[in-house]
Design a protein around this motif. Structure first.
Motif, PDB file in Angstrom:
ATOM      1  N   MET A  25     -18.402 -68.209 -60.002  1.00 45.47           N
ATOM      2  CA  MET A  25     -19.078 -67.136 -59.280  1.00 45.47           C
ATOM      3  C   MET A  25     -19.516 -66.034 -60.248  1.00 45.47           C
ATOM      4  O   MET A  25     -18.953 -65.865 -61.324  1.00 45.47           O
ATOM      5  CB  MET A  25     -18.135 -66.504 -58.246  1.00 45.47           C
ATOM      6  N   MET A  26     -20.529 -65.339 -59.831  1.00 46.06           N
ATOM      7  CA  MET A  26     -20.907 -64.123 -60.553  1.00 46.06           C
ATOM      8  C   MET A  26     -21.459 -63.172 -59.496  1.00 46.06           C
ATOM      9  O   MET A  26     -22.440 -63.481 -58.828  1.00 46.06           O
ATOM     10  CB  MET A  26     -21.971 -64.452 -61.610  1.00 46.06           C
ATOM     11  N   LEU A  27     -20.780 -62.039 -59.327  1.00 49.50           N
ATOM     12  CA  LEU A  27     -21.174 -61.095 -58.290  1.00 49.50           C
ATOM     13  C   LEU A  27     -21.737 -59.835 -58.943  1.00 49.50           C
ATOM     14  O   LEU A  27     -21.109 -59.249 -59.820  1.00 49.50           O
ATOM     15  CB  LEU A  27     -19.958 -60.751 -57.419  1.00 49.50           C
ATOM     16  N   THR A  28     -22.919 -59.454 -58.489  1.00 47.26           N
ATOM     17  CA  THR A  28     -23.550 -58.209 -58.954  1.00 47.26           C
ATOM     18  C   THR A  28     -23.414 -57.178 -57.841  1.00 47.26           C
ATOM     19  O   THR A  28     -23.914 -57.388 -56.738  1.00 47.26           O
ATOM     20  CB  THR A  28     -25.038 -58.448 -59.268  1.00 47.26           C
TER      21      THR A  28
ATOM     22  N   GLU B  59     -10.355 -53.357 -58.923  1.00 48.99           N
ATOM     23  CA  GLU B  59     -11.025 -52.768 -60.094  1.00 48.99           C
ATOM     24  C   GLU B  59     -12.321 -53.516 -60.414  1.00 48.99           C
ATOM     25  O   GLU B  59     -12.538 -53.922 -61.546  1.00 48.99           O
ATOM     26  CB  GLU B  59     -10.080 -52.795 -61.294  1.00 48.99           C
ATOM     27  N   LEU B  60     -13.168 -53.672 -59.412  1.00 47.65           N
ATOM     28  CA  LEU B  60     -14.419 -54.411 -59.643  1.00 47.65           C
ATOM     29  C   LEU B  60     -15.488 -53.494 -60.244  1.00 47.65           C
ATOM     30  O   LEU B  60     -15.625 -52.338 -59.852  1.00 47.65           O
ATOM     31  CB  LEU B  60     -14.923 -55.015 -58.328  1.00 47.65           C
ATOM     32  N   ARG B  61     -16.247 -54.041 -61.156  1.00 43.38           N
ATOM     33  CA  ARG B  61     -17.326 -53.282 -61.805  1.00 43.38           C
ATOM     34  C   ARG B  61     -18.588 -53.284 -60.968  1.00 43.38           C
ATOM     35  O   ARG B  61     -18.777 -54.143 -60.108  1.00 43.38           O
ATOM     36  CB  ARG B  61     -17.646 -53.929 -63.154  1.00 43.38           C
ATOM     37  N   ARG B  62     -19.455 -52.324 -61.275  1.00 42.84           N
ATOM     38  CA  ARG B  62     -20.738 -52.253 -60.573  1.00 42.84           C
ATOM     39  C   ARG B  62     -21.862 -51.985 -61.564  1.00 42.84           C
ATOM     40  O   ARG B  62     -21.626 -51.533 -62.687  1.00 42.84           O
ATOM     41  CB  ARG B  62     -20.736 -51.097 -59.559  1.00 42.84           C
ATOM     42  N   LEU B  63     -23.083 -52.224 -61.121  1.00 39.17           N
ATOM     43  CA  LEU B  63     -24.257 -51.741 -61.838  1.00 39.17           C
ATOM     44  C   LEU B  63     -24.797 -50.535 -61.083  1.00 39.17           C
ATOM     45  O   LEU B  63     -24.558 -50.383 -59.890  1.00 39.17           O
ATOM     46  CB  LEU B  63     -25.354 -52.808 -61.903  1.00 39.17           C
TER      47      LEU B  63
END
Ligand SMILES: [Zn+2]
Length: 334
Positions: free
Chosen positions: A1-4, A298-302
């Motif tokens: 998976m790759m979540l943006t 601790e999920l990252r965001r753009l």
């Protein structure tokens, strides 16, 4: 998976507002970005992300989750109809107090002051004079120290603007920050804070309407403070008010909810308190993609500015990374 996961704040028809200089996303560019994302990503519903964290589902290989911070009216009047039209789900993060009391948060007072004063150097001088007025009652660092501590530019702001934000959002004691923000706002924007707040923030009925129409409402603290700088009991109170707002929206005690950390700030204490409170996903302001759900708090965001604003724009590096055509971790960003 790759979540943006993409972050938005102000989304408005900037040239036709009373504050065209506010640092926000113009409606046309927002629409263009939705078209770009539709072309290159699979939108995820916040509930899908929560289910994936519980191991009940698997996210699409190139998923995208949209997030809107701060409970702004923009999100109801500009964002919501455009998402609804396209069938795109999203999660909204209102801070609790402005919804409850119709009061301005300092974080937004600063934005509108900056949008109202053309010369940020003048504002720096004026702010430092206001700081001086508090020196008799508060032990405050001298000017040289303030410049050293608050002087670093961030990736979106000029030196003066990032200095003012750091000083007025974080470094000064809370009472001093609050007083100076209020004085500057009343001088340069308006003395009528209550009406301004009512125009700026959504109300409970609007949040309920979003929720009824398939959008998720997440937590964003009570007064939009730096959680990592607060003691455990203050953090507990922030989370208590957050839960209280979510309960008012949903009509029941929230379980498995999503937190968006104000300023991206949290500590180990925050994470423990959130787990206790049934929070299952936490979104930081660390720039990057989500390649696994091992640390779901601790999920990252753009930021929206990290991605293009038109359907036919060249494919961005972040999109290539999300598709796996560029190895994650390559380059300086991460
Ligand atoms: Zn925020």
């Amino acid at each position: 998976m790759m979540l943006t996961i993409v972050t938005y704040h102000y989304v408005r028809d900037l040239p036709r507002t009373r504050f065209p200089e506010i640092r926000g996303l113009a409606t046309g560019r927002f629409e263009g970005q939705l078209d770009y994302l539709t072309k290159h990503y699979t939108f995820c519903h916040p509930d899908e992300v929560l289910a994936a964290v519980r191991g009940e589902t698997v996210l699409p290989p190139n998923g995208c989750l949209l997030t809107f911070d701060d409970g702004l009216c923009d999100h109801y009047t500009t964002v919501f109809p455009r998402l609804e039209e396209r069938g795109i789900p999203a999660v909204f993060f209102p801070a609790a107090r402005p919804i409850r009391e119709r009061t301005m948060l300092e974080v937004h007072m600063i934005h509108f002051v900056l949008a109202s004063v053309p010369d940020p150097r003048r504002l720096v001088a004026e702010t430092l004079n206001l700081v001086d007025q508090h020196r008799a009652t508060h032990a405050l660092p001298d000017r040289a120290t303030l410049f050293r501590v608050c002087g670093a530019a961030n990736r979106f702001d000029t030196l003066e603007v990032s200095f003012l934000k750091r000083l007025l959002q974080r470094e000064l004691p809370a009472l001093v920050r609050r007083d100076i923000c209020r004085v500057l706002f009343q001088r340069h924007v308006t003395a009528d804070l209550t009406s301004f707040a009512a125009e700026l923030y959504m109300d409970l009925a609007q949040l309920r309407c979003l929720a009824r129409n398939g959008m998720a409402i997440g937590g964003h603290g009570d007064v939009h403070d730096w959680l990592e700088l607060l003691g455990p009991s203050e953090q507990r109170e922030e989370i208590r008010q957050t839960l209280s707002l979510l309960e008012s929206v949903a009509g029941q005690r929230p379980a498995n909810w999503i937190m968006g950390y104000p300023y991206g700030s949290y500590s180990k204490v925050t994470l423990d308190l959130l787990r206790e409170a049934g929070c299952a996903v936490g979104l930081t302001s660390e720039t990057g993609l989500v390649s696994d759900l091992v640390r779901p708090l601790e999920l990252r965001r753009l930021d929206t500015n990290d991605l293009p604003f038109a359907a036919d724009a060249p494919v961005s590096e972040w999109t290539n990374r999300a598709r796996g055509t560029v190895e994650v971790g390559a380059g300086q960003a991460g």
